[in-house]
Design an enzyme around this catalytic site. Structure first.
Site, PDB file in Angstrom:
ATOM      1  CD1 TRP A  25       0.247   1.047  12.332  1.00  0.00           C
ATOM      2  CD2 TRP A  25       1.781  -0.348  11.514  1.00  0.00           C
ATOM      3  NE1 TRP A  25      -0.243   0.537  11.169  1.00  0.00           N
ATOM      4  CE2 TRP A  25       0.666  -0.320  10.639  1.00  0.00           C
ATOM      5  CE3 TRP A  25       2.885  -1.163  11.181  1.00  0.00           C
ATOM      6  CZ2 TRP A  25       0.627  -1.075   9.461  1.00  0.00           C
ATOM      7  CZ3 TRP A  25       2.829  -1.907  10.024  1.00  0.00           C
ATOM      8  CH2 TRP A  25       1.709  -1.864   9.176  1.00  0.00           C
ATOM      9  CD1 TRP A  84      -2.650  -1.323  -0.214  1.00  0.00           C
ATOM     10  CD2 TRP A  84      -2.841  -1.670   1.982  1.00  0.00           C
ATOM     11  NE1 TRP A  84      -3.659  -2.226  -0.018  1.00  0.00           N
ATOM     12  CE2 TRP A  84      -3.807  -2.457   1.321  1.00  0.00           C
ATOM     13  CE3 TRP A  84      -2.765  -1.717   3.380  1.00  0.00           C
ATOM     14  CZ2 TRP A  84      -4.702  -3.286   2.002  1.00  0.00           C
ATOM     15  CZ3 TRP A  84      -3.651  -2.540   4.057  1.00  0.00           C
ATOM     16  CH2 TRP A  84      -4.614  -3.314   3.368  1.00  0.00           C
ATOM     17  CG  HIS A 138       2.375  -6.701   7.938  1.00  0.00           C
ATOM     18  ND1 HIS A 138       2.939  -6.305   9.136  1.00  0.00           N
ATOM     19  CD2 HIS A 138       1.173  -6.095   7.888  1.00  0.00           C
ATOM     20  CE1 HIS A 138       2.117  -5.483   9.755  1.00  0.00           C
ATOM     21  NE2 HIS A 138       1.029  -5.348   9.028  1.00  0.00           N
ATOM     22  CD  GLU A 143       1.643  -3.479  13.894  1.00  0.00           C
ATOM     23  OE1 GLU A 143       2.091  -4.296  13.072  1.00  0.00           O
ATOM     24  OE2 GLU A 143       0.432  -3.244  14.040  1.00  0.00           O
ATOM     25  CD  GLU A 154      -1.283  -7.178  14.601  1.00  0.00           C
ATOM     26  OE1 GLU A 154      -2.364  -7.159  13.966  1.00  0.00           O
ATOM     27  OE2 GLU A 154      -0.875  -6.227  15.281  1.00  0.00           O
TER      28      GLU A 154
END
Ligand code: MG
Length: 325
Positions: free
Chosen positions: A280, A59, A126, A246, A159
């Site tokens: 983050w 992104w 990620h 994070e 995560e």
């Protein structure tokens, strides 16, 4: 007097020569390892890394370059950055599952930048779900390319959301085995269920027989409170090392107002325990956690007018810790 001047000139010349040399060669930084629950350097001294994470590479590819790393190292005083290699399904453009070569190219720019700037770098897979084959392929490539560099830390699962700790543990053991077959020593960060909050489950069922691994704890201060710090303390009491890969000062959505008071409680908790932390993220979405505005340059040089308040605060905390102010 004349001799003294000549000597001085010679000294200055040799100093200039050595400065030029150090600019063309990557600075050497200490290798890291884990001793008990503490991250340490090669002399066994405690190390606390503090830095920031890039947003998902797919992104925000524009920020994935060496110049931004240099800026974060020098202006923010960070000693670690995290490259977040995106695995995604709804918008697959540029993700590792859709375009692996481009993804690796972007991640490598940040890793190479960190090596050149003499700071540490976390290579973060990620994902929110188990992707065993993709992870094994990715980390085999990364360990081959970067296993020799003391700068590199592997984070094998950002995560996990719904997978159980038993499943995440089994996944982690397989990915760790792939890395360790190539790179025997660099630190590996291991995720745990519910966005890295189930440290109490990790504590009672840790990965055995592997050195230099740590478990990740993620917090967003306005959402996650005392219960998560208690889980962290329980994990430490059971000998499980923790790395905050994070975190930030707002809600877990990444949006809403900053809660500076609760954020301070978290940062004090981490500092008192010598736990490394990452905020983050380097991105330019219209949300509280995005450090930058769309008008910000892709290559650093960020002034207050292009930074959001989370960025301004994080930069101040990092600069204070780095002795820059
Ligand atoms: Mg190594």
């Amino acid at each position: 007097m004349k001799l003294l001047t000549s000597l001085l000139l010679l000294t200055l010349l040799s100093m200039t020569a050595s400065c030029t040399k150090s600019e063309t060669h990557a600075p050497i930084i200490p290798s890291l390892k884990v001793d008990g629950t503490q991250l340490v350097n090669e002399n066994g001294e405690a190390v606390v890394l503090r830095g920031i994470s890039y947003g998902w590479h797919n992104w925000w590819p524009r920020f994935y370059n060496k110049e931004s790393v240099k800026w974060i190292a020098e202006d923010w005083g960070a000693d670690v950055v995290r490259a977040a290699m995106g695995i995604h399904y709804e918008e697959p453009e540029l993700t590792y599952n859709a375009e692996p070569e481009k993804a690796v190219e972007l991640i490598s720019k940040v890793v190479d930048g960190a090596i050149e700037s003499g700071i540490y770098v976390i290579i973060d897979f990620h994902s929110h779900h188990i992707e065993l084959d993709l992870a094994k392929k990715f980390f085999a490539e990364m360990a081959t390319k970067y296993g020799e560099y003391p700068n590199v830390i592997y984070e094998i699962f950002n995560e996990p959301v719904e997978d159980s700790w038993e499943d995440v543990k089994a996944y982690s053991e397989e990915v760790i085995a792939v890395i360790r077959a190539i790179d025997p020593d660099n630190v590996i960060l291991v995720g745990n269920p519910h966005w890295d909050q189930d440290l109490h489950l990790v504590a009672d069922n840790q990965i055995e027989g592997v050195s230099n691994i740590m478990y990740t704890l993620h917090y967003y201060a306005a959402t996650h409170g005392e219960y998560l710090r208690e889980r962290g303390d329980y994990a430490l009491s059971k000998g499980a090392p923790i790395f905050i890969s994070e975190s930030a000062g707002m809600e877990a959505s990444g949006d809403g107002p900053m809660d500076y008071e609760k954020w301070q409680i978290w940062r004090d908790w981490a500092e008192e325990r010598k736990i490394s932390w990452i905020t983050w993220s380097v991105s330019d979405k219209d949300e509280t956690c995005s450090f930058l505005k769309p008008s910000a340059s892709s290559t650093g040089g960020w002034t207050d007018d292009v930074m959001n308040e989370s960025a301004i605060a994080t930069r101040r905390f990092l600069r204070e810790k780095a002795g820059l102010e």
